[in-house]
Design an enzyme around this catalytic site. Structure first.
Site, PDB file in Angstrom:
ATOM      1  CB  SER A  72      -0.909   0.002   1.233  1.00 41.69           C
ATOM      2  OG  SER A  72      -1.833  -1.234   1.303  1.00 41.69           O
ATOM      3  N   GLY A  86      -0.573   4.285  -0.024  1.00 41.41           N
ATOM      4  CA  GLY A  86      -1.016   5.615   0.608  1.00 41.41           C
ATOM      5  C   GLY A  86      -2.205   6.136  -0.522  1.00 41.41           C
ATOM      6  N   GLY A 113      -1.590   4.486  -4.520  1.00 42.05           N
ATOM      7  CA  GLY A 113      -2.021   3.433  -4.875  1.00 42.05           C
ATOM      8  C   GLY A 113      -1.541   2.282  -4.221  1.00 42.05           C
ATOM      9  CG  ASP A 167      -6.795  -3.525   8.511  1.00 37.71           C
ATOM     10  OD1 ASP A 167      -5.504  -3.871   8.309  1.00 37.71           O
ATOM     11  OD2 ASP A 167      -7.008  -2.684   9.349  1.00 37.71           O
TER      12      ASP A 167
END
Length: 315
Positions: free
Chosen positions: A220, A222, A225, A252
């Site tokens: 991830s 942020g 993407g 999650d």
């Protein structure tokens, strides 16, 4: 069935405020109370998608009883492991401009007997699991190698395992060859021991984690993407987000979306991106339902924008 393991669950309280001003009395505009912990959130997202899930987690005291009650109210099957210490309570302050401040408590210390009970429960309940998602920090009392032991036992039982943790626990677990690991940019940088400034830096770091033992890396990044790097290659996924309300549990939700879609390949990455993008537009740690998803807003490509600078570079 997707089984989740959350060694250090929590009771999460989220307050939405206009602005966080140190030393002043701040009046919350809204408040939410949710069962928390990375694995718990994965189970919540899987259940919200209408899929089968089982959450294994140690619970203790009044906060633990409330976590069980909240999960049960959402129709999520729980395999609780009773512990002496109280389940931790966490606080998140979500400002109107999208900035989130989190205060996470350390949680209880698990005795040797409680640790063994937790492992036995995972072993017993994972017999029918397609995926086991081990997520979050380790509570006091558990050795950094604990996740590595779980990965080995899961593979011995024929299950695939997804791991979302950080620091030494992540590095120790890599030698057991988890099927997929899901670090964020900061955790990725910590694992390889150097800063990440571009998407290309993140790809190289993910490849190093694969060299260390991970079979696939779902990273991830942020607002920039997500990346997927595995035996078949590398893909970059992003989505249009109209307004960020809370990023609690977004990673999650992304992992849940990835596993729901099979846990491999660009289609699973697209599902991860769609779930993560939907989650940040919801309050607190609310998990998205299929109605919240916008697949048309998602783009996945094998043409990695290696030179793109990360919005939030990791030093």
């Amino acid at each position: 069935m997707i089984l989740t393991v959350t060694p250090n669950p929590s009771l999460d309280r989220t307050y939405e405020v206009q602005a966080l001003k140190r030393g002043e009395v701040i009046r919350a505009e809204t408040e939410r109370m949710d069962p928390g912990g990375k694995g718990v959130n994965v189970s919540r997202a899987v259940a919200a998608a209408g899929r089968n899930t089982l959450a294994v987690l140690p619970l203790g005291g009044a906060p633990g009883a409330l976590v069980f009650e909240l999960l049960d109210g959402q129709g999520i099957e729980v395999a609780p492991v009773p512990v002496t210490g109280d389940t931790r309570s966490n606080i998140a302050l979500a400002e109107a401009d999208g900035v989130l401040t989190k205060i996470n408590a350390p949680g209880p210390e698990l005795s040797e007997a409680e640790q063994e009970h937790l492992l036995d429960t995972v072993r017993e309940k994972s017999r029918d699991a397609d995926w086991i998602a081990c997520c979050g920090s380790l509570p006091r009392g558990l050795a950094p190698s604990w996740y590595a032991d779980v990965v080995t036992r899961a593979h011995d039982g024929g299950a695939r395992i997804a791991l979302d943790t950080s620091g030494r626990a992540l590095v120790e677990a890599l030698r057991a060859r988890p099927d997929v690991v899901k670090p964020n940019a900061e955790e990725l940088a910590e694992a390889v021991g150097r800063p990440l400034a571009t998407v290309g830096d993140a790809v190289k770091a993910a490849e190093e984690l694969r060299a260390m033992g991970a079979r696939a890396v779902l990273a991830s990044l942020g607002a920039d993407g997500q990346l997927l790097v595995d035996d078949a290659g590398a893909w970059f996924g992003s989505a249009r987000v109209d307004a960020v309300r809370s990023n609690v549990g977004a990673g999650d939700a992304a992992l849940a979306g990835f596993l729901i879609a099979g846990g491999s390949g660009p289609e699973a990455l697209a599902s991860a991106v769609a779930h993560g993008a939907a989650a940040v537009q919801l309050p607190g740690s609310v998990m998205p339902t299929p109605a919240d998803l916008d697949p048309a807003a998602v783009t996945v490509t094998a043409d990695i924008p290696a030179d793109r600078e990360l919005t939030e570079p990791v030093s």
